[in-house]
Write an enzyme that holds these catalytic residues in place. Structure first.
Site, PDB file in Angstrom:
ATOM      1  N   ASP A   5       0.829  -1.205   0.000  1.00 46.68           N
ATOM      2  CA  ASP A   5       0.000   0.000   0.000  1.00 46.68           C
ATOM      3  C   ASP A   5       0.867   1.261   0.000  1.00 46.68           C
ATOM      4  O   ASP A   5       0.547   2.255  -0.657  1.00 46.68           O
ATOM      5  CB  ASP A   5      -0.918   0.008   1.223  1.00 46.68           C
ATOM      6  N   LYS A  31     -25.674 -15.598 -13.325  1.00 45.91           N
ATOM      7  CA  LYS A  31     -26.425 -14.346 -13.453  1.00 45.91           C
ATOM      8  C   LYS A  31     -26.218 -13.541 -12.173  1.00 45.91           C
ATOM      9  O   LYS A  31     -26.800 -13.839 -11.132  1.00 45.91           O
ATOM     10  CB  LYS A  31     -27.905 -14.623 -13.684  1.00 45.91           C
ATOM     11  N   LYS A  89     -33.407 -19.140 -13.705  1.00 48.62           N
ATOM     12  CA  LYS A  89     -33.262 -18.644 -12.345  1.00 48.62           C
ATOM     13  C   LYS A  89     -33.580 -19.704 -11.293  1.00 48.62           C
ATOM     14  O   LYS A  89     -34.339 -20.636 -11.541  1.00 48.62           O
ATOM     15  CB  LYS A  89     -34.153 -17.415 -12.139  1.00 48.62           C
TER      16      LYS A  89
END
Length: 661
Positions: A31, A113, A309
């Site tokens: 970082d 999905k 689905k």
């Protein structure tokens, strides 16, 4: 080197490292090193503002955008998919495609999905110029300023085709990021989000892009809108997206057999729960663009794709009561107390209604019969009233249900707040948070004990916890010598917790466990952090302007200053120990944490793994080095045993990295 050339070099280098960090989960810079690169670029751009461009990494968070939420007409319609919930529906879809194409050897791509929010990204000669929501499919809203804050959306595409290129995809949050965001929302006195999709939608429509930047949004590319690309199939397009620096859904397969599609659907149903993000089904697409054009579209949906689905776990039950819960920052949240009912293997007895607008939308009343669903398969949610039996409309409270004080509502917000800082419910919630496992971890100081301490007026703030005596505790119900001594020992032990735990415990708005760890590691002492300027705080990579302002204001509040001095006098540790890191301990190893850990939260454990060279994952595979299992570990533990992955207890994990609990 000319300043313009140096700025371009730094931009390209920072974008390269952003891709490693956000898309490939393989950072090679610390970082501090990244911050130094970023500072060099920002300083140069400040010195030569004529060379600062919109696609610079320093411009991800800008000011108010003049075109915010103005209409954007899509180049081609953003169609929605037809939904299917059965194998028969999928077979019918396939039969129609087979008949139109007059062949049965066409390839299909099946992918997860993502349960997020549709977003269209338009590039001109590789530069991001517009981001738009789906809207009604023809016209969306301009969300460019907010989309620029999503860290894995490329601001510039190297080797992009000339002219216009439109990439479509889904903006979403990981499940663990939703948990952290909801904790921050509670700290700030804001309403929590029911699921990752709602959180993503709410974040993208913030009027202030700097608020969006504080939300850990991500983007998956999943379809092509417009432009000239060197691909003749969806799978070829996805390969190009990877080359251009976009993230794509890793859950994907390719087949010519509809039976394989159905088999994948059945197999994927269980494993999808191990993914870090919510997947509510699969999308089945005909692969070749040529075949897609032949199949065409309807007014609403493409004929060459369909959503397969999964049904969400649901049950029907009755609303017994609607209670008003007051959080530690004053926000009043309506909660439905339900007739207990099993949903997806868990007994649900209450469900948050989020806010009073949600109550009005549902029309829910006490006594109604409702359908309850585990939204995202985790959070209980009332989705529909199936029978109205209640008589009285549920209205927002005019006074606080805890203290009877005034209730306030911002004109542009949905939340109602108790504005009394001495409200007993707020005090109780703040004290319980302070003592919680992820904060000061005072074992034995739970709800029942805290209620007794408050009833006896033994505590009224954090510092009072450290003034409790043996006699105080013996006056409480069910307290004997051993129980009293155990609690006193736990209180004494909490004084040695590192600064990161104390910062989280103080309940500073927007400062969750991870942010507290980052701040503690950066500033090392509470006094250093307390005296930091607003600019010092804003220069911390993971801390934006809103969080910085919250921290800055907190330490300048007289009541907070008094509280800190009392905690200092009580002997609490105000320093953060330096990490003696060894990159060889977990170097390159992937760990999965599951179950309930005793000494830390799961995000804290994952952060520890990264600090010692490892990587944290949410799913178990053959490549997993260790699974760290706490109490009530479930399917991930079973998967580890099935694959022969070594399983560690929490104590064994801490011993492995040379750290004591």
């Amino acid at each position: 080197m000319h300043p313009k050339e140096e700025i371009e070099r730094l931009k390209k280098l920072i974008n390269y490292h952003n891709n490693l960090y956000y898309n490939l989960d393989n950072p090679i810079l610390s970082d501090t090193q990244y911050d130094e690169l970023y500072k060099q670029l920002k300083d140069l751009e400040d010195q030569y503002p004529q060379y600062r461009t919109k696609n610079s990494p320093t411009q991800r968070v800008g000011g108010q955008a003049g075109t915010m939420f103005s209409p954007v007409r899509h180049t081609t319609p953003m169609l929605s998919l037809d939904n299917s919930y059965s194998a028969d529906d999928i077979r019918e879809w396939y039969a129609r495609a087979e008949k139109t194409l007059q062949r049965n050897d066409f390839e299909m791509v099946v992918e997860g999905k993502i349960d997020g929010v549709s977003c269209s990204l338009t590039y001109e000669n590789g530069i991001l110029v517009t981001a738009a929501s789906r809207g009604d499919g023809k016209v969306g809203e301009d969300i460019t300023a907010n989309a620029r804050t999503v860290c894995n959306i490329p601001q510039k595409i190297e080797n992009a085709p000339a002219g216009l290129l439109e990439i479509r995809g889904e903006v979403y949050l990981d499940k663990k990021d939703l948990e952290e965001l909801n904790r921050k929302q509670q700290l700030a006195g804001e309403n929590t989000f029911a699921n990752t999709r709602n959180a993503a939608a709410g974040s993208l429509r913030q009027k202030d892009p700097q608020i969006t930047a504080q939300r850990p949004l991500k983007f998956f590319a999943h379809s092509f809108g417009a432009g000239n690309i060197a691909a003749d199939s969806f799978s070829g397009f996805i390969d190009l997206c990877r080359q251009w620096g976009f993230s794509v859904c890793p859950a994907r397969t390719k087949t010519t057999q509809i039976s394989e599609v159905i088999r994948f659907y059945n197999q994927f149903e269980a494993s999808r729960r191990q993914l870090p993000f919510d997947v509510d089904g699969l999308v089945v697409k005909v692969n070749r663009f040529e075949f897609q054009r032949i199949l065409g579209v309807t007014a609403k949906s493409p004929r060459w794709a369909i959503a397969f689905k999964y049904p969400a776990p649901q049950a029907t039950t009755a609303v017994n009561h609607i209670l008003f819960s007051v959080g530690r920052s004053g926000v009043i949240t309506p909660v439905a107390e339900l007739q207990p009912v099993p949903v997806g293997g868990v007994t649900i007895s209450n469900a948050t209604l989020h806010n009073f607008d949600e109550i009005k939308r549902l029309g829910v009343r006490v006594g109604d019969t409702v359908i309850v669903e585990r939204a995202g398969e985790v959070i209980p949610k009332i989705i529909k009233v199936v029978e109205h039996k209640g008589q009285e409309e549920v209205l927002p409270p005019t006074v606080c249900p805890s203290c009877g004080g005034p209730v306030y509502k911002e004109p542009d917000e949905v939340g109602y707040y108790c504005v009394n800082p001495s409200c007993p419910a707020q005090l109780r919630a703040r004290l319980l948070h302070f003592a919680s496992r992820g904060a000061m971890d005072i074992d034995g100081l739970g709800d029942v004990v805290m209620d007794q301490l408050l009833e006896n007026h033994y505590v009224s703030d954090f510092a009072d916890i450290y003034n409790l005596t043996f006699l105080h505790l013996l006056n409480l119900e069910n307290f004997k010598d051993k129980k009293a001594q155990n609690l006193l020992d736990a209180i004494e032990a909490s004084k040695q917790k590192p600064l990161s735990r104390l910062l989280f415990a103080l309940g500073i708005a927007f400062v969750g466990a991870k942010t507290a760890e980052i701040l503690a590691d950066r500033f090392r002492t509470l006094d250093s952090l307390k005296n930091a300027s607003l600019e010092d705080l804003q220069n911390v990579r993971e801390v934006g302007e809103i969080v910085s302002k919250s921290i800055y204001d907190f330490f300048r509040n007289p009541r907070a200053q008094e509280q800190i001095e009392r905690l200092r006098a009580a002997g609490l540790n105000f320093t953060q120990p330096k990490k003696e890191l060894s990159g060889n301990i977990l170097d390159g190893k992937t760990l999965v944490f599951t179950g309930e850990l005793k000494t830390m939260t799961r995000p804290q454990a994952e952060l520890l793994a990264k600090q010692y060279g490892g990587k944290a994952s949410s799913s178990v595979s053959k490549k997993t080095a260790y699974v760290v299992a706490g109490e009530a570990a479930g399917s991930k533990l079973a998967k580890a045993r099935e694959l022969g992955v070594p399983v560690l207890t929490e104590e064994e994990f801490l011993k492995l990295i040379g750290k004591q609990a």
